[in-house]
Each structure stands twice: as C-alpha cells, then as structure tokens.
Design a protein around this motif. Structure first.
Motif, mmCIF file in Angstrom:
data_model
loop_
_atom_site.group_PDB
_atom_site.id
_atom_site.type_symbol
_atom_site.label_atom_id
_atom_site.label_comp_id
_atom_site.label_asym_id
_atom_site.label_seq_id
_atom_site.Cartn_x
_atom_site.Cartn_y
_atom_site.Cartn_z
ATOM 1 N N ALA A 167 1.216 17.288 4.796
ATOM 2 C CA ALA A 167 2.605 17.265 4.335
ATOM 3 C C ALA A 167 3.211 15.880 4.511
ATOM 4 O O ALA A 167 3.938 15.385 3.635
ATOM 5 C CB ALA A 167 3.420 18.308 5.088
ATOM 6 N N ALA A 168 2.898 15.229 5.626
ATOM 7 C CA ALA A 168 3.451 13.904 5.887
ATOM 8 C C ALA A 168 2.957 12.890 4.853
ATOM 9 O O ALA A 168 3.740 12.075 4.344
ATOM 10 C CB ALA A 168 3.071 13.452 7.297
ATOM 11 N N LEU A 169 1.656 12.923 4.546
ATOM 12 C CA LEU A 169 1.105 11.969 3.575
ATOM 13 C C LEU A 169 1.515 12.301 2.150
ATOM 14 O O LEU A 169 1.526 11.429 1.282
ATOM 15 C CB LEU A 169 -0.416 11.923 3.697
ATOM 16 N N ALA A 170 1.828 13.571 1.911
ATOM 17 C CA ALA A 170 2.275 13.977 0.575
ATOM 18 C C ALA A 170 3.784 13.818 0.414
ATOM 19 O O ALA A 170 4.329 14.110 -0.657
ATOM 20 C CB ALA A 170 1.874 15.425 0.312
ATOM 21 N N ASP A 171 4.445 13.360 1.473
ATOM 22 C CA ASP A 171 5.897 13.156 1.453
ATOM 23 C C ASP A 171 6.654 14.437 1.117
ATOM 24 O O ASP A 171 7.608 14.431 0.326
ATOM 25 C CB ASP A 171 6.278 12.040 0.476
ATOM 26 N N ILE A 172 6.212 15.542 1.708
ATOM 27 C CA ILE A 172 6.950 16.790 1.573
ATOM 28 C C ILE A 172 7.327 17.268 2.968
ATOM 29 O O ILE A 172 6.680 16.923 3.957
ATOM 30 C CB ILE A 172 6.138 17.873 0.832
ATOM 31 N N THR A 173 8.369 18.042 3.063
ATOM 32 C CA THR A 173 8.835 18.543 4.353
ATOM 33 C C THR A 173 8.859 20.064 4.336
ATOM 34 O O THR A 173 9.027 20.691 3.283
ATOM 35 C CB THR A 173 10.234 18.008 4.701
ATOM 36 N N VAL A 174 8.699 20.631 5.506
ATOM 37 C CA VAL A 174 8.753 22.086 5.666
ATOM 38 C C VAL A 174 9.590 22.411 6.891
ATOM 39 O O VAL A 174 9.669 21.621 7.837
ATOM 40 C CB VAL A 174 7.345 22.698 5.834
ATOM 41 N N ASP A 175 10.225 23.567 6.850
ATOM 42 C CA ASP A 175 10.945 24.056 8.025
ATOM 43 C C ASP A 175 9.943 24.680 8.993
ATOM 44 O O ASP A 175 8.956 25.296 8.580
ATOM 45 C CB ASP A 175 11.978 25.119 7.626
ATOM 46 N N GLN A 176 10.201 24.513 10.287
ATOM 47 C CA GLN A 176 9.422 25.179 11.324
ATOM 48 C C GLN A 176 10.402 25.857 12.277
ATOM 49 O O GLN A 176 11.068 25.178 13.054
ATOM 50 C CB GLN A 176 8.551 24.181 12.092
ATOM 51 N N PRO A 177 10.524 27.175 12.196
ATOM 52 C CA PRO A 177 11.527 27.873 13.023
ATOM 53 C C PRO A 177 11.306 27.629 14.504
ATOM 54 O O PRO A 177 10.207 27.838 15.031
ATOM 55 C CB PRO A 177 11.326 29.342 12.648
ATOM 56 N N GLU A 178 12.355 27.211 15.188
ATOM 57 C CA GLU A 178 12.244 26.860 16.608
ATOM 58 C C GLU A 178 11.999 28.071 17.487
ATOM 59 O O GLU A 178 11.309 27.977 18.501
ATOM 60 C CB GLU A 178 13.518 26.140 17.059
ATOM 61 N N ASN A 179 12.555 29.199 17.131
ATOM 62 C CA ASN A 179 12.478 30.380 17.995
ATOM 63 C C ASN A 179 11.336 31.313 17.633
ATOM 64 O O ASN A 179 11.265 32.428 18.150
ATOM 65 C CB ASN A 179 13.805 31.139 17.947
ATOM 66 N N PHE A 180 10.430 30.862 16.762
ATOM 67 C CA PHE A 180 9.307 31.713 16.365
ATOM 68 C C PHE A 180 8.294 31.790 17.505
ATOM 69 O O PHE A 180 7.865 30.768 18.046
ATOM 70 C CB PHE A 180 8.636 31.146 15.111
ATOM 71 N N ALA A 181 7.928 33.010 17.912
ATOM 72 C CA ALA A 181 6.991 33.216 19.027
ATOM 73 C C ALA A 181 5.650 33.676 18.477
ATOM 74 O O ALA A 181 5.512 34.829 18.070
ATOM 75 C CB ALA A 181 7.534 34.244 20.006
ATOM 76 N N PRO A 182 4.632 32.782 18.441
ATOM 77 C CA PRO A 182 3.303 33.187 17.974
ATOM 78 C C PRO A 182 2.761 34.342 18.803
ATOM 79 O O PRO A 182 3.049 34.454 20.002
ATOM 80 C CB PRO A 182 2.462 31.916 18.176
ATOM 81 N N PHE A 183 1.969 35.213 18.154
ATOM 82 C CA PHE A 183 1.342 36.373 18.767
ATOM 83 C C PHE A 183 2.344 37.493 19.069
ATOM 84 O O PHE A 183 1.956 38.550 19.543
ATOM 85 C CB PHE A 183 0.580 36.006 20.047
#
Length: 420
Positions: A23-39
């Motif tokens: 994503a960084a090299l493709a110059d695109i951005t994504v949201d990453q939810p801060e409160n998301f708890a994996p598993f």
C-alpha cells in the motif's frame, strides 16, 4: 488520498506488513481500526457476515468489496497502482513475480513455521531429526535465493516488485529464528537484498528494526523438578559424631519438609459426578445412542461442581498439515498433565491441509477454567467459551466434539485426541 477501505490484521504479522508495504509503495491508504481485537472481534457475527471464514488479514473496500487471504489482498493493492510496476511490466515479469511470491509462501515459510513449532514446544514429542530435515529444506531455499541474487539487486527487475516485498516479509521472521551469523556469512547477497528492501524510505516504518540473532534458536526441554533425595552414604562426607550421639541418628531427618501446597480445586465441595468414572464410561461405551456414554453423562453430570467449555485455537492461520496440527493438540495435552485429575478433553483438527482449524471441548472441575489450564504455558493460545447444555447449539457442539463428528462451517473432523 482518502482511504480506499479498512484493513483488519494482526499486529506485527508478516502478512500484515506485506500488505501495508505494498500500500505504501502504491501510494494508497487504508484505515486500521484502533480498537479491533484479533482472535475476538473476527469471530463476531458483524465480522463473519462480511468474511464468513473469520480469517485475518481481511479487507473491506469503501464500495463493499470484501477480500481475505494476505497474498490476494497484497496483489489487489498492487494492481491499483499500475504505474508502480509492482506486478511487473510484461506478462513474463508478472509470471516471475507470482513465482517468487509462491516461493516465499510455499518453500520458505512452511519450513520456518515447522521449526518454530518445534523450537517453542507446540509440536510434541520433539524430534531432532525432524528439526534437521526442516532446517535442511529451509537452507536449500536460502541457497536458491542467494544464487539468484548474486547478479541482481531485486528478484524480477531493476525496480522493487511485489515479489521483493513478499520475500522480505517472510525473511524477517527467519532472521529472528534461524538465520544466524554463520548463515548470514554464507548468504551475503540475501542479507544485502533484505536490507535493501526493508530500508526503502516508505517501508522502514512498516518493517521496523530486525533482530539478527547470533545463533539459531533451538528447542529447550522443560526443566524437570529435582526431588530431594537422601544422600548416598558411600559418597557422603562423614562428619565426626558427638560422643553422646547414637548411631541411629543418621536416619533422623532433623529438618521438617514443607507441606505441599494444596490445589484450591481440592477444596471444592464433593460432587457425585466422578470424573474418572466418566473417563472410563467414555472409553468403553459408544458415544451416541441408548446406553451410550452421552446418556451416562447426562444422568450423572453435576453442573454445580463441574463446567463445560468450548476450546478454539487462536492462530488457525498458522496451521498447515493435519498431522502437524494433531501433534500440536497432543503437545497441549502433555502440558496439561498436572491437571489430569480435574480435566477431560476431546479436541480435533477440522478441515484439510493448509485449510484447517483446531476446536473441541473440555469438561473440568469447578466453574473457572483458568486454574485448570494455566498449568500449560501455551494456554493463552486458545480461546475458552463456556458451554451451556440448555442451549441447543451448545449441546449439539458438545455432543459432536465427543463423537468426533463435529463440523464447523465447511470443515469436517479430520483427526482428534482425547485428554483422559
């Protein structure tokens, strides 16, 4: 640039870093939810309604497009920036990119995963010969990389591609596990390549610092408690006795032993449900049908003195071969040995190789699972959910886990083990 969607991933996981690097090299951005708890959150209905398999990483686009599997998400992101050349500039280069992505995911990563399972005791019993076999295959992969990179800066072209990012995301864990100083000395081009990729200005913050170990990590067997043993009289130092000391005093233990700490589970009120009787009934009877062990269980079970729990492995995305996953269950059971008198378990591998999960049930003394399972160092790798037999779905799950015909989604029971 506005985010193209939301990415759900596991912090510091190689696949997550791969996707973010693309994503960084493709110059695109994504949201990453801060409160998301994996598993945890990826098992909730609001997540599985979009991603039925509940796996991470997962991507949800602003247009509602949903995608799972790390390599697929990384490739999709790369395709959104055709001018970046991340997927190559010709059909041949595109094929080579796919070749090296597959090489990292199917040749380097699986052997590294098996070694990690052995080193950290998740696969028991430990076999040095198996470790050596996996290390040999891993080193063979390094040799292929080293030879290819001896005349190239990057894997496919003179510019960085998805292939380079993918291999680097796999190598980072290798450098922390087995790629020690002697191996680095034998593979200078691989080291140079890795450092070139992860130190790209846009990627340094994603990959962070890499720990380069001096010596490959090895399995360390758990220490056995040393028992107090009376000294060998033939070797013990003989001390002069006082004149009024009787010879029989040699056999007198002058220092009282400290009483063994009592397990709090032993203090629970007595129950008419005998766990050892249940284990024998389960072993000697058919599970289902009249006169079966389930019928025996329902007649005698004491829900005040015992509880039932669903057990799910948290890291199913790391599972590969079915027999390896079954061995992992065996290792977990071995580490629960100190709680054998308080616990019964039936767990299995559901699915097929490279597409499986570990799940099952525990019947245990008391209402709190932690005092029973925390004797196993890896107990936190599993999620425990109380089963209420009054709930029809819970009861179905419990009976199927005991009968070894449990199905979860499209995954059927492939292999199982009991803790008795």
């Amino acid at each position: 640039m506005a985010p193209i969607g939301t990415l759900y991933t596991i912090p510091n996981q190689g696949l997550g870093k791969r996707i973010l690097a693309v994503a960084a090299l493709a110059d695109i951005t994504v949201d990453q939810p801060e409160n998301f708890a994996p598993f945890e959150d990826n098992k909730k209905p609001e997540f599985t309604s979009k991603f039925p398999h509940g796996m991470l990483p997962a991507f949800e686009g602003k247009d509602g497009f949903c995608l799972t599997e790390g390599p697929a998400i990384a490739r999709y992101f790369a395709s959104l920036a055709p001018n970046s050349n991340l997927l190559g500039t010709s059909p041949k280069e595109a094929a080579l990119v796919d070749q090296w992505v597959s090489f990292g995911d199917l040749e380097i990563h699986p052997h590294t995963h098996y070694i990690a399972q052995l080193v950290y005791g998740h696969m028991t019993p430990y076999h040095q010969s198996y470790y050596n076999a996996m290390a040999e295959r891993q080193i063979r992969s390094f040799g292929t990389l080293e030879k290819h990179l001896s005349t190239r800066t990057f894997l496919v072209s003179e510019r960085i591609t998805l292939a380079d990012i993918s291999i680097a995301s796999v190598l980072q864990y290798v450098f922390q596990l087995t790629f020690d100083a002697p191996l680095r000395a034998r593979h200078p081009n691989t080291v140079r390549f890795y450092e070139t990729v992860v130190n790209q200005p846009k990627l340094k913050g994603i990959f962070g610092e890499t720990e380069h170990i001096e010596k490959a990590k090895q399995h360390v067997p758990p220490l056995k408690e040393k028992k107090e043993v009376c000294c060998d009289r033939t070797k013990a130092e003989k001390k002069p006795k006082a004149k009024d000391q009787d010879d029989d005093d040699d056999d007198v233990d002058l220092v009282p032993h400290e009483p063994r700490a009592k397990n709090p589970l032993d203090s629970l009120p007595k129950s008419e449900f005998n766990l050892e009787d249940w284990k024998r009934a389960y072993s000697n009877m058919d599970t289902r049908g009249p006169g079966g062990s389930l019928e025996w269980f329902y007649q005698k079970f004491d829900k005040e003195g015992f509880s039932i729990w669903r057990v799910d492995f948290k890291y199913n995305q790391e599972l590969t071969q079915v027999f390896m996953s079954s061995n992992q269950i065996g290792g977990f059971f071995n580490r629960l040995e100190a709680s054998r008198k308080y616990l019964f378990g039936s767990m299995g591998v559901l699915g097929t190789s490279n597409n499986s999960i570990i799940s099952g049930v525990f019947v245990l003394r008391g209402q709190d699972i932690k005092p029973v399972v925390e004797v196993a160092p890896d107990w936190e790798s599993y999620e425990f959910t109380r089963i209420e037999l009054e709930n029809a779905e819970d009861k179905r799950f419990f009976e199927a886990a005991l009968a070894w015909d449990l199905e979860i989604g499209d995954k059927q029971w492939a292999d199982g083990k009991n803790f008795k």
